[in-house]
Design an enzyme around this catalytic site. Sequence first.
Site: not given
Ligand code: FAD
Length: 621
Positions: A188, A190, A192, A354, A417, A420, A592
């Site tokens: 679990l 995702g 993040c 960039e 990079a 997304r 401070h």
């Molecule tokens: P996600 O975290 O993307 O989770 C979606 C989940 O759904 C995943 O586990 C996936 O496997 C699952 N899923 C998708 N489709 C299906 C399906 N059909 N059936 C079953 N499961 C499925 N954000 C911050 O706020 N701070 C940070 O410092 C930060 N750093 C980051 C660094 C990196 C390298 C990256 C890539 C992202 C970062 N982010 C950061 C962004 C952050 O990770 C995302 O905004 C956040 O995880 C989004 O959450 P979410 O719940 O929408 O989806």
Amino acid sequence: MPSRSVTVPDIGDFSDVPIIEILVSVGDTVAPEDPLVTLESDKATMDVPAPVGGTVESIEVSVGDRVSEGSALLTLSGGDGDEAAGDASAGAAARPEADGSGAATESGRPAESGEPAPDGTGDAAPATQSPTGASVASEPPPAAAGDDGAGRDFDVVVLGSGPGGYTAAFRAADLGLRVALVERYGTLGGVCLNVGCIPSKALLHAARVITETQEMAEHGIRFGDPKVDVGALIGWKQSVVDRLTGGLSGLAKQRKVEVIHGEGRFTGPHTLRIGESQSGADGREVSFANCIIAAGSEAATIPGLPDDPRVIDSTGALSPDAIPGRMLVIGGGIIGLEMACVYDALGTKVTVVEMMDQLIPGTDPDLIRPLAKRIGERYTDVLLGTRVDSIRAQKNGLQVKFADEQKARLFDRVLVAVGRVPNGAKIGADAAGVAVDERGFIAVDERMRTNAPHIYAIGDIVGGPMLAHKATHEAKVAAEVIAGRDVTFDALTVPSVAYTDPEVAWMGLTETRAKAEGIEYEKATIPWAASGRALGLGRPEGMTKILTEPDGGHVLGCGIVGVGAGDLISEAVLALEMGATAEDIALTIHPHPTLSETVAFAAEMIDGSITDLMPPRRRGR
Ligand code: FAD
């Protein structure tokens, strides 16, 4: 208005400082307080603002010229702008700007829009979304979304277990609903927890330890060169991830949330087919009264890249098997720059390319400047306004040809990079009647409802800043609406942070947006060269900036660049949400010596009560 010569204002103890940027051209029209030139001392960069509005008639200096207080910079003519508050020095390091011009927006708390997300992908909020915390709604929520759940397997099925999904599932369960949480992967949390926020910050901490110890050499403490055991480092990072993801499984059990592993696809308005999971569990179909789509996003790619293991995305960059000698990072957004920071500290020669003409495009340029300066000195190259033309995989490396360069450059790794993309197109949404746009986003209203009233969507998949803390707040709204609570998502801001070195953080109104939309504001900036704590940390290049309604009214926005900026920004977010004024912050006793004092100093600068720096003229009370 007659012509007026603009000279370098009082810049404190500094003299003979170079001009690093001229921000205007002859013929430009400027408003009072618009930055004209940027000076740079060994401690800080500082903008000299226009003392009055007018047209730039002539420019007397060039980049590289050294100037001191009183040196002529340029001549302004015409225009009818008021004299800026303070004097012509407003905005320079020793006397940061705070003018009294203009009027606030009606509420003084304008709704957020257009904040860049990691890699600038977050500006794609669907039209019906109002990404603004939960509060009492003006109109009642729909009668129980979906149905009462009788005869269905679950009251709520949550698709995806990222920060949005697990939060929604846990909140819904705590409100008494029968909940299933569907996740295609074995753990679990995702993106993040597994391959985003958490592992990247663990590696960034390692990077910080390396650079801090190296920098202490200048102050009399020398350590040997770091010996990096990549396997052990990645193992430690993974242990942090495992601890958190394992914790989530425990919390799901305690709440009696049924976790179903496997890929989910809608088969009808009230049914989801969950395919075989990676762990080999059989597929099954579940029925639900309500569903919350939290399927998140994945890394975007660029067409034409060679299929080569040396071309990686952020997930690959978080689990290297070795430290590459030369790495190209394509994309100067937050994720690319955070990874660049890690690899630079680990000893890789980093180049960043960039397409836009600024790093972290869309962010206020003054916040980016200290970061750009530091990485410009450390990295092999930072190429702005440049495209990658082609990448050819060769035995000895990846040969990259940039537009405008004749000769290709060779890298051991290329990190892509470039943003997304949401997973909206991959979940069979049409079977449930849920509209997905051509880019994969799902539009929602302020209660997080899609066009199908019993199906909700949250997190990256709905657009707006693609950030974990936005997803978790949206998640609580969706779960509470399903439970019958009268709430909407109406946070005044979603703060953004680049955990680079130095960190860059901002919230609320940005100057870039204020200028584009003609929103009037008052501003104060505090160079961290004025902070004893920053000096003691050896990091005085930072800066704290607060924007308020004119005449020191409510806080509208804040930007901070410097070490720990990501933690400091929360005070400003609270100020915005609580409707605090600059005076409220100034009267709040800050410990401070801390970096948090720079927020208080900026507020005091607007309030006129500052004593650690010279107050802006005409405002002292
Ligand atoms: P996600 O975290 O993307 O989770 C979606 C989940 O759904 C995943 O586990 C996936 O496997 C699952 N899923 C998708 N489709 C299906 C399906 N059909 N059936 C079953 N499961 C499925 N954000 C911050 O706020 N701070 C940070 O410092 C930060 N750093 C980051 C660094 C990196 C390298 C990256 C890539 C992202 C970062 N982010 C950061 C962004 C952050 O990770 C995302 O905004 C956040 O995880 C989004 O959450 P979410 O719940 O929408 O989806």
